[in-house]
Structures are given as C-alpha cells and as structure tokens.
Design an enzyme around this catalytic site. Structure first.
Site, PDB file in Angstrom:
ATOM      1  N   GLY A 162       2.190  -5.366   7.593  1.00  0.00           N
ATOM      2  CA  GLY A 162       1.408  -6.133   6.739  1.00  0.00           C
ATOM      3  C   GLY A 162       0.088  -6.637   7.544  1.00  0.00           C
ATOM      4  O   GLY A 162      -0.185  -6.031   8.445  1.00  0.00           O
ATOM      5  N   SER A 163      -0.179  -7.785   7.092  1.00  0.00           N
ATOM      6  CA  SER A 163      -1.622  -8.349   7.983  1.00  0.00           C
ATOM      7  C   SER A 163      -1.137  -8.955   9.303  1.00  0.00           C
ATOM      8  O   SER A 163       0.100  -9.386   9.359  1.00  0.00           O
ATOM      9  CB  SER A 163      -2.139  -9.274   7.003  1.00  0.00           C
ATOM     10  N   LYS A 202      12.504  -6.774   1.325  1.00  0.00           N
ATOM     11  CA  LYS A 202      11.658  -7.487   0.459  1.00  0.00           C
ATOM     12  C   LYS A 202      10.399  -6.723   0.218  1.00  0.00           C
ATOM     13  O   LYS A 202       9.308  -6.777   1.035  1.00  0.00           O
ATOM     14  CB  LYS A 202      10.967  -9.032   0.791  1.00  0.00           C
ATOM     15  N   ASN A 253       0.934  -1.021  -0.063  1.00  0.00           N
ATOM     16  CA  ASN A 253       0.026  -0.002  -0.043  1.00  0.00           C
ATOM     17  C   ASN A 253       0.607   1.201  -0.069  1.00  0.00           C
ATOM     18  O   ASN A 253       0.719   2.273  -0.578  1.00  0.00           O
ATOM     19  CB  ASN A 253      -0.993   0.072   1.233  1.00  0.00           C
ATOM     20  N   CYS A 307      -2.942   1.147   6.806  1.00  0.00           N
ATOM     21  CA  CYS A 307      -3.143   0.282   8.054  1.00  0.00           C
ATOM     22  C   CYS A 307      -3.696   1.426   8.982  1.00  0.00           C
ATOM     23  O   CYS A 307      -4.727   0.638   9.776  1.00  0.00           O
ATOM     24  CB  CYS A 307      -1.858  -0.044   8.697  1.00  0.00           C
ATOM     25  N   GLU A 330       7.883   2.883  14.910  1.00  0.00           N
ATOM     26  CA  GLU A 330       8.725   3.418  13.829  1.00  0.00           C
ATOM     27  C   GLU A 330       8.573   4.955  13.833  1.00  0.00           C
ATOM     28  O   GLU A 330       7.877   5.558  14.366  1.00  0.00           O
ATOM     29  CB  GLU A 330       7.960   2.945  12.356  1.00  0.00           C
ATOM     30  N   THR A 356      -0.095 -12.684   8.870  1.00  0.00           N
ATOM     31  CA  THR A 356       1.225 -13.001   8.442  1.00  0.00           C
ATOM     32  C   THR A 356       2.356 -12.692   9.521  1.00  0.00           C
ATOM     33  O   THR A 356       3.366 -13.220   9.560  1.00  0.00           O
ATOM     34  CB  THR A 356       1.545 -12.141   6.978  1.00  0.00           C
ATOM     35  N   GLU A 387       4.054  -3.879  12.548  1.00  0.00           N
ATOM     36  CA  GLU A 387       3.145  -2.963  12.206  1.00  0.00           C
ATOM     37  C   GLU A 387       2.203  -3.491  11.450  1.00  0.00           C
ATOM     38  O   GLU A 387       2.184  -3.853  10.387  1.00  0.00           O
ATOM     39  CB  GLU A 387       3.890  -1.826  11.116  1.00  0.00           C
TER      40      GLU A 387
HETATM   41  P1  NAI Z   1       0.427  -9.646   3.945  1.00  0.00           P
HETATM   42  O1  NAI Z   1       0.518  -9.429   5.338  1.00  0.00           O
HETATM   43  O2  NAI Z   1       0.287 -11.436   3.640  1.00  0.00           O
HETATM   44  O3  NAI Z   1       1.798  -9.172   2.968  1.00  0.00           O
HETATM   45  C1  NAI Z   1       2.670  -8.071   3.519  1.00  0.00           C
HETATM   46  C2  NAI Z   1       4.010  -8.641   3.188  1.00  0.00           C
HETATM   47  O4  NAI Z   1       4.378  -9.833   3.986  1.00  0.00           O
HETATM   48  C3  NAI Z   1       4.188  -8.956   1.683  1.00  0.00           C
HETATM   49  O5  NAI Z   1       5.551  -8.448   1.531  1.00  0.00           O
HETATM   50  C4  NAI Z   1       4.234 -10.063   1.537  1.00  0.00           C
HETATM   51  O6  NAI Z   1       4.981 -10.738   0.538  1.00  0.00           O
HETATM   52  C5  NAI Z   1       4.935 -10.794   3.025  1.00  0.00           C
HETATM   53  N1  NAI Z   1       4.756 -12.107   3.529  1.00  0.00           N
HETATM   54  C6  NAI Z   1       3.460 -12.778   3.157  1.00  0.00           C
HETATM   55  N2  NAI Z   1       3.383 -14.057   3.476  1.00  0.00           N
HETATM   56  C7  NAI Z   1       4.857 -13.952   4.357  1.00  0.00           C
HETATM   57  C8  NAI Z   1       5.313 -15.019   5.027  1.00  0.00           C
HETATM   58  N3  NAI Z   1       4.903 -16.161   5.105  1.00  0.00           N
HETATM   59  N4  NAI Z   1       6.609 -14.713   5.668  1.00  0.00           N
HETATM   60  C9  NAI Z   1       7.247 -13.587   5.536  1.00  0.00           C
HETATM   61  N5  NAI Z   1       6.535 -12.593   4.810  1.00  0.00           N
HETATM   62  C10 NAI Z   1       5.564 -12.879   4.115  1.00  0.00           C
HETATM   63  O7  NAI Z   1      -0.648  -9.065   3.424  1.00  0.00           O
HETATM   64  P2  NAI Z   1      -1.666  -9.459   1.884  1.00  0.00           P
HETATM   65  O8  NAI Z   1      -1.882 -10.737   2.038  1.00  0.00           O
HETATM   66  O9  NAI Z   1      -1.209  -8.635   0.909  1.00  0.00           O
HETATM   67  O10 NAI Z   1      -2.984  -8.822   2.580  1.00  0.00           O
HETATM   68  C11 NAI Z   1      -3.927  -9.242   3.508  1.00  0.00           C
HETATM   69  C12 NAI Z   1      -4.643  -8.182   4.171  1.00  0.00           C
HETATM   70  O11 NAI Z   1      -3.533  -7.773   5.070  1.00  0.00           O
HETATM   71  C13 NAI Z   1      -5.289  -6.861   3.462  1.00  0.00           C
HETATM   72  O12 NAI Z   1      -6.325  -7.075   3.225  1.00  0.00           O
HETATM   73  C14 NAI Z   1      -5.147  -5.928   4.780  1.00  0.00           C
HETATM   74  O13 NAI Z   1      -6.029  -6.022   5.502  1.00  0.00           O
HETATM   75  C15 NAI Z   1      -3.833  -6.408   5.419  1.00  0.00           C
HETATM   76  N6  NAI Z   1      -2.668  -5.590   5.209  1.00  0.00           N
HETATM   77  C16 NAI Z   1      -2.321  -4.546   6.096  1.00  0.00           C
HETATM   78  C17 NAI Z   1      -1.132  -3.660   5.781  1.00  0.00           C
HETATM   79  C18 NAI Z   1      -0.819  -2.575   6.639  1.00  0.00           C
HETATM   80  O14 NAI Z   1      -0.201  -1.638   6.254  1.00  0.00           O
HETATM   81  N7  NAI Z   1      -0.744  -2.858   7.971  1.00  0.00           N
HETATM   82  C19 NAI Z   1      -0.461  -3.798   4.462  1.00  0.00           C
HETATM   83  C20 NAI Z   1      -0.732  -4.905   3.749  1.00  0.00           C
HETATM   84  C21 NAI Z   1      -1.929  -5.572   3.967  1.00  0.00           C
HETATM   85 MG    MG Z   2      -0.795 -12.798   2.367  1.00  0.00          MG
END
Ligand code: NAI
Ligand code: MG
Length: 507
Positions: free
Chosen positions: A244-245, A191, A168, A300, A477, A248, A266
């Site tokens: 991220g989520s 990454k 995002n 987020c 951060e 994860t 975060e």
């Molecule tokens: P995600 O949390 O899976 O992805 C975020 C990052 O983590 C990406 O770089 C991804 O490649 C990496 N990642 C994924 N699986 C991993 C693993 N097993 N080990 C280490 N790194 C890993 O988020 P995703 O699937 O893209 O989005 C799902 C939901 O997450 C969204 O609908 C939203 O609600 C939330 N989200 C929140 C964010 C925030 O700024 N807090 C940013 C992105 C998503």
């Molecule tokens: Mg994911």
C-alpha cells in the site's frame, strides 16, 4: 460456475446486481457476518454507485480471526509438506475453473477491465501452482562445525501472519502473499482493502474447497484504521506483509515494532522507463504506454516516468500520445481498453496533480481531465495523460500519482538518464529500452531499484523476485526468496557420541 464472464457482465449491466455475491468475513472455514452486524457498501467504480454490501468488521472481528489462526497453526505446521503442496495445486485448478466469476467481481470492485481481471485470475492461479511446488523443497543446511559435532538448520514457519492488501490488484496480491506463507506452514489472516473485498472472500472459500483446514486462511473485512491496525499491532501476529502507501506502511511498521513482528513492505513507486537514443522507438513507445496505462496506472510498479534521450524525445513522445489516443476508456465490462479509477478520492488525487501541472504551465499533451463513460455512466474515469519535459523537482516526477499519468524527463545520454532515473526517493522498478545490451546492463547495475527489465517493461512472472529499495519498501515477494519472510531458521548442534575408537576414526 456455469455462466461465462460475458453472460455475467450482460446480466449485471441489465440488472445492476450480481447473483450469489459473497458478503461475509471468512473465518474458521465459513462465511460470517460482523460481530457488530455492521455492513459497508461496495461501489462499482465504473458506474460510481454501490452494487453490493459486505460485512464491516472492527477490532473484535480481527481478534476472532487471529485467535482462529492461532488455533489452526499447530496442526497445519505438522501436515506433511507434500500434502500442503497438493492443496495449493488444487487451489490453482479451482481458481482457473472459477476465473470468470472471480474476474467479474474483480472488475466490479476495482474498476479494471474484464480482460485485465481475467489475466489477474490466471496469474493468481499460476502463483499458487508455483508455491505448491515449493512446499516439499524447503530445506535447511548442514553446518561445518567440526568432526565431534553435527550442526544443521531447521526451517520453521514463523506462525500466524497478516496480509494487508490494497485495492489495485486484490487477487494477485492475495496470491503472492498467501501462497508462500501457506507453503512455509504459516497460517494467514488477510485483510482486503475496504473498497475491494469480494475476490478475497471467494479465494478463501476456494482454499477451503481445496482442502485447507478451517482457520489456516481467514479473511477479515473492514477499514484499515480498525481491522488493519488491529492486525499489525496484534501480539500473536509474527509477520505483517503490507502492500500500500508509504505513509500507511510507516504506521504498520510502528505497530509491528511494539511486538517484534517482522514486516515486508511493498510500498509506492515512481518507476522510470528509460529510452536511450538507439532504442527501437516503436517497442519503447508500446512499452512505455503499457507501463502506465495498464490498470489505469493504479500499479505500484507502473512506469510513471519516461526518461528519454533528447535525440528521440519528440518522436517517441508523439508516438506515446498517439497510442494514448487509441485507448478507449469506460466501464470495465463494456470491452474498453482502460477502466475506471477505484474511488472518488483517488480520482480527486489524480486530478489534483494534473490541475496543478496545468496551472504551473506544464505541457499536458493529452488527458488530465475527468472523462464521462461513452455510455453515459457516472463512473470515475481519467483519460491517458502525458505531461512533457518536466524538471527533476516537479511534483509529477517526485510524487506517486497512482493514475494513468506519464511524466516525461528529457536527458542527454546514458549517464544523465541514469542520474534522472535515480532522482526520486522511490526504487521499485525500472525499464530500459536500448539496442545495446551492455549499456542496458551497466545502467541496470547502477539503478537504485528492486527490479529492472530490459526491452520489455512487464517482463517476467512469479519466478522473479519483486520488491523495493528506499521509500518503496523492503523485503521481496515472488520467487523462491519470498518464502524466507515466512520461515525462521533454527540451528541445532549436537555433540556426536563417540562410538568408534580413535584409530578407526582416523583411518
Ligand atoms: P493505504 O496504504 O492506506 O491502503 C492499503 C491497505 O492498508 C488497505 O487494505 C487499507 O485498508 C490498509 N490500511 C489503511 N490504514 C491502515 C492502518 N492504519 N493500519 C493497517 N492497515 C491500514 O492506501 P490508500 O489510502 O487506499 O491509497 C493512498 C495512496 O496509496 C494511493 O494514492 C497510492 O499512491 C498508494 N497506494 C499504493 C499501492 C501499492 O500497490 N503500492 C496500493 C494502494 C495505494
Ligand atoms: Mg489510506
């Protein structure tokens, strides 16, 4: 870069390609293909079709990048802090010089508007500038251990750190993690998210142009499940900063625990915008709309809930719906106010929430449906959405939607506003709108939230610490405090040789 963003945009919209798009990992000071030779398509969310392909890394590429950073660390940590600061300052200048190209690629990767991407580029530059000034001001303490000894603390860089970045805000998340890590003397393996790799490659290249030695900041592209998982489980990674989520985040923490790496988490949010009965309704309406419709709500810390006093509920919500109606939605390069949703998958997630709200008979006042680009494009768009008068246990109140969906909770008085604001497991941000600064501060004190802003939802910049409580994560951060994650404290106590006689010492 000589072409302006507008010229680049016009060229792209005519041809569907961008000249000179970077496509490789950035490891050891140069761009490289994946060891496997694999590539992955990168989609323009505004058109719903690929516009570029980049290296698709896996475990082997991640390991190569970590090894490169391990090798670079001893020299980097020994470099004079003032010289580290000079490199970060040059980086800030280079980002500003290249803001148009960065903004263009950010818009194509993420789907956001060019104006938003430009703002993000300048914010990334500002972040490098801020931490440039920190490099030569990190200092330890002297310790009160008594006259016969001298005690002090040394701040040491923790080593090689991993930065796992979401889709995002690729540029600003890169900057806010990497600048303080470099300032502290750490090496970084970053990454970017699989859908938004381009600006990370460019930023790594600019760091190299700014004088950063090879290996100090590597970028590995690829899936989270392979590259991200390898980095968080790697025994040579001392700290993982993850954005991220929440789901994860738990996996990353589990992997990091195996080798005692520290983590900054975060994670998601469900942040409230609280509007008390005495607030300036126009300011609150603009604030609430900006808090959820910016970046199409994919933030987020988006203000995804409006907690509003019954006395002003109708007036305020009607005004937010009116503002929503003025927001043009479409391709980020076509001058619209709101861009695309980053992926088909994320679009489906958002529509899942709005469809369910409609099925459950909730008051969806506007939006909540997939939109076509006015220019007939096939991109992934949702209009600004407002869902009125929800109970605390509604999924739209409890779960992160991560789209332009504002969920309204109606309350009676400040006490109930505070209770409703605190009624989720998240706690990232909160905004308060009121004419009474004392009530605002009292609520601010009792909010379960990492940040609170008063009468300006997006108030503050890189100077202000940012992070969550509860399921929004932990660690901070931005601000000076961010550097702590990248430093460890070593205490040193020395027995002081007695060179003076007892009498002289006592005098
Ligand atoms: P995600 O949390 O899976 O992805 C975020 C990052 O983590 C990406 O770089 C991804 O490649 C990496 N990642 C994924 N699986 C991993 C693993 N097993 N080990 C280490 N790194 C890993 O988020 P995703 O699937 O893209 O989005 C799902 C939901 O997450 C969204 O609908 C939203 O609600 C939330 N989200 C929140 C964010 C925030 O700024 N807090 C940013 C992105 C998503
Ligand atoms: Mg994911």
């Amino acid at each position: 870069m000589t072409m302006s963003a507008e010229a680049l945009a016009a060229d792209y919209l005519a041809t569907g390609t961008v000249a000179g798009t970077p496509s490789g990992h950035f490891i050891d000071g140069r761009e490289q293909d994946s060891l496997s030779g694999e590539k992955m398509d990168i989609f323009d969310p505004g058109l719903g079709r690929p516009f570029a392909a980049v290296a698709a890394g896996d475990r082997a590429d991640a390991e190569l990048a970590v090894a490169s950073s391990v090798k670079a660390f001893p020299a980097w940590r020994r470099l004079a802090p003032a010289e580290r600061g000079r490199i970060l300052n040059r980086m800030a200048a280079l980002i500003r010089e290249n803001a148009d190209q960065l903004a263009m690629l950010e818009t194509l990767d993420v789907g956001k508007t060019l104006a938003e991407s430009r703002g993000n580029a300048h914010s990334a530059a500002r972040t490098f500038e801020y931490y440039a000034g920190v490099c030569d001001k990190l200092q330890g303490d002297s310790l009160p251990v008594g006259f016969g000894q001298i005690g002090l603390t040394l701040l040491e860089p923790v080593g090689v750190v991993a930065q796992i970045i979401p889709w995002n805000f690729p540029m600003t998340t890169f900057a806010r993690g990497i600048a303080p890590a470099l300032a502290a003397g750490c090496c970084v393996v970053a990454k970017p998210a699989e859908t938004t790799p381009h600006t990370a490659i460019l930023l790594a290249r600019l760091l190299s142009d700014a004088g950063l030695p090879p290996g100090v900041c590597n970028v590995v592209l690829g899936e989270g499940a392979s590259v991200g998982a390898t980095l968080s489980a790697h025994p040579d990674v001392a700290h993982v900063t993850f954005t991220g989520s929440t789901k994860t985040g738990v996996r990353v923490m589990q992997a990091a625990a195996e080798h005692f790496a520290s983590v900054t988490m975060e994670l998601g949010g469900k942040s409230p915008v609280i509007a008390l009965a005495d607030c300036d309704i126009e300011a609150a309406a603009q604030g609430a709309a900006g808090a959820i419709f910016e970046n199409a709500g994919q933030i987020c810390s988006a203000g995804s809930r409006l907690v509003v006093d019954r006395a002003i509920h109708r007036k305020l919500v009607d005004r937010v719906v009116e503002i929503a109606g003025e927001i043009t939605v479409g391709h980020g390069l076509r001058g619209n106010k709101m861009g695309a949703i980053n992926s088909r998958r994320q679009l489906d997630t958002i529509l899942g929430f709005t469809d369910r709200a409609r099925r459950d008979g909730r008051a969806v006042l506007c939006g909540g449906k997939q939109l076509q680009d006015a220019d007939g494009g096939e991109g992934w768009f949702v209009g600004p959405t407002v869902i009125d008068d929800l109970s605390d246990d509604d999924p739209c109140i409890q779960e992160e939607i991560f789209g332009p969906v504002l969920s309204v909770q109606v309350v009676d008085g400040p006490e109930e506003a505070l209770r409703a604001a605190n009624a989720t497991r998240y706690g990232l941000m909160a905004g308060i709108y009121t004419a009474n600064i004392s009530s605002a501060l009292a609520i601010a004190r009792d909010l379960e939230s990492g940040s609170v802003t008063i009468n300006d939802y997006w108030g503050g910049g890189v100077e202000v610490p940012f992070g969550g409580v509860g399921h929004s994560g932990f660690g901070r951060e931005k601000g000076l405090v961010a550097v702590q994650a990248y430093c460890r404290v070593k205490s040193v106590v020395a027995q002081v040789p007695t060179t003076l006689s007892q009498e002289t010492r006592n005098n």
